[in-house]
Design a protein around this motif. Structure first.
Motif, PDB file in Angstrom:
ATOM      1  N   ILE A  14     -10.181  40.899  29.320  1.00 16.16           N
ATOM      2  CA  ILE A  14     -11.060  41.508  30.308  1.00 16.16           C
ATOM      3  C   ILE A  14     -12.477  41.144  29.887  1.00 16.16           C
ATOM      4  O   ILE A  14     -12.905  41.496  28.784  1.00 16.16           O
ATOM      5  N   CYS A  15     -13.166  40.411  30.763  1.00 15.73           N
ATOM      6  CA  CYS A  15     -14.538  39.971  30.465  1.00 15.73           C
ATOM      7  C   CYS A  15     -14.601  39.285  29.097  1.00 15.73           C
ATOM      8  O   CYS A  15     -15.478  39.576  28.282  1.00 15.73           O
ATOM      9  N   ASP A  16     -13.651  38.424  28.815  1.00 18.26           N
ATOM     10  CA  ASP A  16     -13.558  37.669  27.564  1.00 18.26           C
ATOM     11  C   ASP A  16     -13.220  38.502  26.327  1.00 18.26           C
ATOM     12  O   ASP A  16     -13.310  38.013  25.210  1.00 18.26           O
ATOM     13  N   LEU A  17     -12.842  39.747  26.498  1.00 21.66           N
ATOM     14  CA  LEU A  17     -12.380  40.565  25.381  1.00 21.66           C
ATOM     15  C   LEU A  17     -10.858  40.620  25.423  1.00 21.66           C
ATOM     16  O   LEU A  17     -10.259  40.827  26.473  1.00 21.66           O
ATOM     17  N   HIS A  18     -10.231  40.431  24.270  1.00 22.75           N
ATOM     18  CA  HIS A  18      -8.777  40.432  24.166  1.00 22.75           C
ATOM     19  C   HIS A  18      -8.204  41.824  24.436  1.00 22.75           C
ATOM     20  O   HIS A  18      -8.793  42.827  24.055  1.00 22.75           O
ATOM     21  N   VAL A  19      -7.042  41.838  25.065  1.00 25.75           N
ATOM     22  CA  VAL A  19      -6.305  43.079  25.321  1.00 25.75           C
ATOM     23  C   VAL A  19      -4.946  42.922  24.640  1.00 25.75           C
ATOM     24  O   VAL A  19      -4.264  41.916  24.844  1.00 25.75           O
ATOM     25  N   PRO A  20      -4.533  43.896  23.812  1.00 30.00           N
ATOM     26  CA  PRO A  20      -3.212  43.794  23.189  1.00 30.00           C
ATOM     27  C   PRO A  20      -2.125  43.667  24.252  1.00 30.00           C
ATOM     28  O   PRO A  20      -2.210  44.270  25.312  1.00 30.00           O
ATOM     29  N   GLN A  21      -1.107  42.891  23.927  1.00 29.90           N
ATOM     30  CA  GLN A  21       0.022  42.698  24.834  1.00 29.90           C
ATOM     31  C   GLN A  21       1.177  43.584  24.396  1.00 29.90           C
ATOM     32  O   GLN A  21       1.535  43.611  23.208  1.00 29.90           O
TER      33      GLN A  21
END
Length: 177
Positions: free
Chosen positions: A79-86
């Motif tokens: 989101i907006c180049d920030l990683h989100v855990p999968q």
């Protein structure tokens, strides 16, 4: 018995049933405890790592599980180049979420999030909340706020917002983590 004992017990039970080994604690808060877990190496392959969150209460567990399922449905990795855990796996009986480990910059911890509707807080409470966030994030607050607006387009309303949950590569001077 401490508030950490029961989530820790369930984390060990989850690890045992899933061929994982409980590693170091990554963090803890009002919603639960997060551990690094390692898979047991198979036939010369290196062991892989994941994060496992053992929740304290059902309401936050189901909220967070449902947020991760919504993110997964929409194939959200950043989101907006920030990683989100999968999300890797989950266990409703043990109130456990297994997910990938992410490095800065990241967005994580959705235990206090609401799905499909914003919480009903007064204007005064929201003004105080916003003032606190401006102080915590400093000049980065507009970026953090943009991330929250993107999440809202998916029906995810996050209120537990601070620089440990929306973590940029660095924080500007004056921001509090």
């Amino acid at each position: 018995m401490s508030f950490r004992d029961e989530p820790l017990r369930r984390a060990h039970e989850y690890a045992k049933h899933n061929g994982l080994v409980v590693g170091k604690e990554l963090g803890f808060g009002v919603h639960g405890i997060v551990f690094v877990m390692k898979s047991q190496s198979e036939k010369g392959r290196p062991a892989s790592k994941c994060a496992v969150k053992a929740h304290r209460r059902e309401v936050e567990y189901f909220r967070e599980r449902d947020v991760y399922l919504r993110l997964q449905e929409n194939c959200i990795e950043k989101i907006c180049d920030l990683h989100v855990p999968q999300l890797i796996d989950y266990n409703d009986n043990l109130m456990i979420l297994e997910m990938t480990i992410v490095k800065r910059p990241f967005v994580l911890d959705f235990g206090g999030a609401y799905l499909d509707h914003a919480p009903d807080f007064s204007e005064e409470v929201m003004a105080d909340w916003r003032a606190e966030k401006v102080e915590q994030f400093g000049k980065r607050w507009p970026e953090a706020e943009r991330i929250l607006r993107v999440l809202e387009t998916y029906g995810i309303f996050v209120v537990d917002v601070h620089p440990n949950n929306i973590a940029f590569t660095d924080l500007p001077s004056g921001a509090k983590s």
